[in-house]
Design a protein around this motif. Structure first.
Motif, PDB file in Angstrom:
ATOM      1  N   ASP A 186       0.829  -1.205   0.000  1.00 14.01           N
ATOM      2  CA  ASP A 186       0.000   0.000   0.000  1.00 14.01           C
ATOM      3  C   ASP A 186       0.867   1.260   0.000  1.00 14.01           C
ATOM      4  OD1 ASP A 186      -2.195  -1.628   0.193  1.00 14.01           O
ATOM      5  OD2 ASP A 186      -2.647  -1.130   2.278  1.00 14.01           O
ATOM      6  N   ARG A 187       0.373   2.288  -0.656  1.00 14.08           N
ATOM      7  CA  ARG A 187       0.942   3.637  -0.567  1.00 14.08           C
ATOM      8  C   ARG A 187      -0.107   4.539   0.052  1.00 14.08           C
ATOM      9  NH1 ARG A 187       2.304   5.074  -5.928  1.00 14.08           N
ATOM     10  NH2 ARG A 187       0.137   5.682  -6.196  1.00 14.08           N
ATOM     11  N   GLU A 191      -3.818   0.283  -2.148  1.00 12.24           N
ATOM     12  CA  GLU A 191      -3.031  -0.786  -2.750  1.00 12.24           C
ATOM     13  C   GLU A 191      -2.404  -0.347  -4.069  1.00 12.24           C
ATOM     14  OE1 GLU A 191      -4.079  -4.877  -4.966  1.00 12.24           O
ATOM     15  OE2 GLU A 191      -4.719  -4.863  -2.856  1.00 12.24           O
ATOM     16  N   VAL A 192      -1.097  -0.596  -4.201  1.00  6.97           N
ATOM     17  CA  VAL A 192      -0.393  -0.253  -5.442  1.00  6.97           C
ATOM     18  C   VAL A 192       0.306  -1.461  -6.071  1.00  6.97           C
ATOM     19  CG1 VAL A 192      -0.071   2.192  -4.909  1.00  6.97           C
ATOM     20  CG2 VAL A 192       1.600   0.523  -4.064  1.00  6.97           C
ATOM     21  N   SER A 193       0.417  -2.569  -5.324  1.00  6.41           N
ATOM     22  CA  SER A 193       1.021  -3.779  -5.863  1.00  6.41           C
ATOM     23  C   SER A 193       0.512  -4.958  -5.049  1.00  6.41           C
ATOM     24  CB  SER A 193       2.551  -3.711  -5.786  1.00  6.41           C
ATOM     25  OG  SER A 193       3.152  -4.879  -6.319  1.00  6.41           O
ATOM     26  N   VAL A 237       6.929  -0.490  -7.870  1.00  3.86           N
ATOM     27  CA  VAL A 237       6.224   0.750  -8.181  1.00  3.86           C
ATOM     28  C   VAL A 237       7.147   1.929  -7.913  1.00  3.86           C
ATOM     29  CG1 VAL A 237       3.935  -0.191  -7.728  1.00  3.86           C
ATOM     30  CG2 VAL A 237       5.200   0.855  -5.868  1.00  3.86           C
ATOM     31  N   TYR A 245       4.712   3.783   2.758  1.00  2.00           N
ATOM     32  CA  TYR A 245       4.437   2.491   2.154  1.00  2.00           C
ATOM     33  C   TYR A 245       4.380   1.427   3.247  1.00  2.00           C
ATOM     34  CZ  TYR A 245       5.467   4.663  -2.314  1.00  2.00           C
ATOM     35  OH  TYR A 245       5.436   5.469  -3.420  1.00  2.00           O
TER      36      TYR A 245
END
Length: 264
Positions: A186-187, A191-193, A237, A245
């Motif tokens: 998470d960022r 969620e980013v990945s 990312v 993060y």
């Protein structure tokens, strides 16, 4: 490669570190696919860092995830050296000035209790040698402008190493199903990945087996006490300045990293 080409490639990458300005790729100095030559360049700059006082604490494996291989246009793993200066504590702000063009990925870290044997290394050898595993965030970075890299560029550039953050709750590798372990990155809570242990060469243990045998072939086997970052469990990312993060890996818990604002 000639000695002059080795030195020129190492110097080009070192100058990018010294000046804080990314450089042109170094692949023009290599025969196509000369990975062993690229490791020779890597060793020159590792030796330079050690001569300046850096202490080696382990290795990092890169390009273990098909998603990351596709992102960078390569088709095989690589590895680099981790130094004490690359370690960052959880929630310790990471200054943007420490990095050139950072990206972040979540992975499983292995801490070795004993040396790996001086023969072909197996899964059982790695499990026996591992004292514990931890969740980790690796902040990868490239000295090559715009991440315009092939396998020889990234190998020569210490496998695009940058910084790393470790979780603080050690777990026995036999206590969890590493291939099935889900990962979410998470960022700032979004969620980013995402991925799982199986994204890392089918099992993070497989990645450490690959590293152990490759490092042994190159004359620098894995030793007890070393930290091994086993490779990404999902797409990397780009880092956003000022962001926080958090990666959660099933069975291992959560690890966090915080970045300073741009220019700080």
């Amino acid at each position: 490669m000639t000695e002059q080409q080795l030195t020129e490639a190492a110097e080009r990458l070192h100058e990018a570190v010294r000046t804080g300005r990314p450089c042109a790729p170094v692949r023009d100095l290599f025969a196509p696919g000369d990975v062993d030559g690229a490791y020779a360049v890597q060793r020159l700059n590792v030796a330079r860092a050690q001569a300046a006082g850096a202490r080696r604490v382990g290795r990092k494996i890169g390009l273990t995830s098909v998603a990351v291989q596709r992102q960078l246009g390569v088709d095989q793993p690589d590895f680099g050296t981790l130094f004490d200066s690359m370690a960052v504590g959880q929630d310790e702000p990471i200054a943007a000035t420490r990095l050139l063009q950072p990206k972040i990925e979540a992975e499983v870290a292995f801490v070795l209790a004993v040396d790996l044997p001086d023969r072909p290394v197996t899964t059982l050898d790695v499990l026996r040698a591992t004292e514990f595993v931890l969740p980790a965030l690796e902040v990868v970075d490239s000295r090559v402008a715009a991440w315009d890299i092939t396998i020889v560029d990234t190998v020569a550039d210490n496998a695009s190493s940058g910084l790393f953050v470790l979780g603080t709750r050690p777990v026995s590798p036999g206590a969890i199903d590493l291939p099935a372990a889900p990962m979410r990155l998470d960022r700032d809570g979004v969620e980013v990945s995402a991925g799982a242990g199986a994204a890392c060469l089918g099992d993070p243990v497989n990645a450490v087996v690959w590293l152990a045998n490759t490092a042994q072939r190159l004359g620098d086997p894995l030793r007890g006490g070393e930290l091994v970052l086993s490779g990404a469990l999902g797409p990397m990312v780009p880092v956003t300045p000022g962001a926080r993060y958090a990666a959660t890996i099933g069975g291992l818990g959560t690890v966090r990293a915080t970045f300073g604002e741009e220019g700080q």
